[in-house]
Each structure stands twice: as C-alpha cells, then as structure tokens.
Design an enzyme around this catalytic site. Sequence first.
Site, PDB file in Angstrom:
ATOM      1  N   ASP A 108       0.937  -1.383   0.104  1.00 49.81           N
ATOM      2  CA  ASP A 108      -0.021  -0.043  -0.017  1.00 49.81           C
ATOM      3  C   ASP A 108       0.825   1.183  -0.039  1.00 49.81           C
ATOM      4  O   ASP A 108       0.411   2.307  -0.666  1.00 49.81           O
ATOM      5  CB  ASP A 108      -1.064  -0.084   1.283  1.00 49.81           C
ATOM      6  N   THR A 223     -11.917   2.570   3.074  1.00 51.80           N
ATOM      7  CA  THR A 223     -11.287   1.068   3.502  1.00 51.80           C
ATOM      8  C   THR A 223     -10.025   0.993   4.051  1.00 51.80           C
ATOM      9  O   THR A 223      -9.432   0.089   4.161  1.00 51.80           O
ATOM     10  CB  THR A 223     -11.456   0.139   2.166  1.00 51.80           C
ATOM     11  N   ALA A 224      -9.566   2.369   4.372  1.00 48.10           N
ATOM     12  CA  ALA A 224      -8.187   2.565   4.966  1.00 48.10           C
ATOM     13  C   ALA A 224      -8.238   2.878   6.463  1.00 48.10           C
ATOM     14  O   ALA A 224      -8.935   2.225   7.056  1.00 48.10           O
ATOM     15  CB  ALA A 224      -7.399   3.409   3.966  1.00 48.10           C
ATOM     16  N   ALA A 226      -9.966   5.187   7.848  1.00 49.22           N
ATOM     17  CA  ALA A 226     -11.316   5.625   8.117  1.00 49.22           C
ATOM     18  C   ALA A 226     -12.159   4.318   8.648  1.00 49.22           C
ATOM     19  O   ALA A 226     -12.849   4.433   9.492  1.00 49.22           O
ATOM     20  CB  ALA A 226     -12.251   6.131   6.841  1.00 49.22           C
TER      21      ALA A 226
END
Length: 332
Positions: A108, A223-224, A226
């Site tokens: 990522d 989807t990170a 948060a």
Amino acid sequence: MTSSETSGAAGTAGTAGTADARTAASAHGTGQAAATGQRTVFLLAHTGRPAAVRSAELVVQGLLRSGIGVRVLAEEAADLPLPASVERVESEQCAAEGCELIVVLGGDGTLLRGADFARTSGVPMLGVNLGRVGFLAEAERDDLDKVVDRVVTRSYEVEERMTLDVLVRNNGSIAHTDWALNEASVEKAARERMLEVVTEVDGRPVSRFGGDGVVCATPTGSTAYAFSAGGPVVWPEVEALLMVPISAHALFAKPLVTSPDSVLAVEVQPKTPHGVLWCDGRRSVELPAGARVEVRRGAVPVRLARLHHASFTDRLVAKFALPVAGWRGAPQ
C-alpha cells in the site's frame, strides 16, 4: 485504503468516472505516448522487497520484448536487475511525463507513492499488490504475465478517483497545503494526552471532543484508516467526503458522510497539546494548539488503470476474505 490501505488502497473526488470519462482518460494516456513516438511505461517498485525486485525484472523483460520502453528512477535503478536499454531519470518531478502508464509493484505504501506520480503527471497508475490487502492494486503477484499482456495490447480502462486538497491555517495565515488520495488525519502527537478538537462542516460547528483525532477521507480511503477508525465502507463511485473521529471520548462522535462539495474543518483547541496532520500516512506536519485544518474535494483526481470489470462488492469480499457461504442469490 486502509489505514491500512489504500485505497486504501485510488477514490479518490473519490470516484470512478463514467464510461465516457474512462474512454476519454484512456485516449489521453495513449495520446501522450503517441506524442513521444515511443510507447513508454514508468515502473515504480519497492526495491527493499526481493519479491518486488524479481517482479520488476519479469515486467521489464516482458515489456521490452514487446517493444515498449521502460523508465525508472535513477535512485532505484541500482537495486534492480535492469538492462542498459531501460531509461533512468534523476528527477521525481517529471519522472512519468510522456509515459502512457505507471506500473507500481509493492504494498500500500508503494501504491500511494505511485499515486503521487499519477496525480502530478495525469498518467494512469496500474498497481500490482505485493503486500497485504492492497485495495488500490488491480492485480496480484501471480498475474504478472496478464499485466504485461494487458499493457502491451492496451486492454485496460481508466477511471478517476477523487482526491482531497488540504489546507492548514495558523494565526489566520496559511501555514501549509497538501493533498491526499485516501485520507487527511488530524492526530494527537503525545500518546499520554488526548487531543481536544472541534469539527466543522460547511462553516458550521458539529461537535467538540477529546480523543486520538479525526480522519477526513475519500470513498477510496473509506477502506483504509477511516475503516479502522469505525467509518463506513463507501463504494468508489459514490461522490462524498467522510469525517470519522478516532477513539473519541464523547457521547456524539459518529462518522459523518457529507456532500463532495462540502468543506470539512478540524480545529485544534488552544489549550491542548499540539497535534500532527498526516496525509495518506506518508507526509506529516505539526499542528500547534489553535491550528485549523480544512479539507475539500481535490481539484486534481488520480487516474487508475483497471483490468477487471468485477464489482466493488466482489473486490470487498475478496480483499477482506468475507464469509459468503450459504448465499443463493435472487431467484431466477
């Protein structure tokens, strides 16, 4: 998309473009290549990972065999087994200029680094996940042959993801500007003390609380970080901004989903320890007591190359290994 990934891992004003937008974006990318007279791909890899180094070697070999030029950063070239025909560039600022695609190999963090180049140049990014979840990635390590084939035949679509423009004010003056694909997070800098903040949407106060901070995210970033903070998963084609408190000590400190045209703000209170602003977990700046962070839809999106037509629902199930046994679907 997580704090953990990206898009978290791109999307970013967080959104996939329409079919027309994708077609236009794809044409733009190939037009850049045509202008140079040579098809060129910019390759970015996590050179600290042996798997990434080996993957880079395979991708370079496949592209060169097909007559497509490859460009890499000079600082990374020494760590990659590259033939002399591979172009080395010194400056990161214009590294992807004139390329038709940016191929990123890594986890990522590497994918978010690639997003920097994609945003600056307007060149689409195609990510190959060599990490854990990798929401921003379009392919996995076992798909390298397919990736090369799709690049060679231009068998991919391009979509745009929303970004965030971030502005820090201190004593009424602009102290810092930045951007993010996943999220801009205001966090406490001292582990032993809560950060006292007031949140605001469109010029009106929402809530004051103490806690670990606040995440302002795009749908790509839902989807990170948060997500880790308890925020909702938002489909990338939804145009919205998210505000998610982090471990707030308050009765009302719920995740908020606002208009994509809203302006979110987080004010660090005067009598609280200083905080820190993180953009995509990559760039940080200290926030003194009294600082104000404003977050709005970014003026420049990030363009992602897509190989698959699978729905985001299927991607979500696959990335998080969600249990779906027993599903029968709608009756035929």
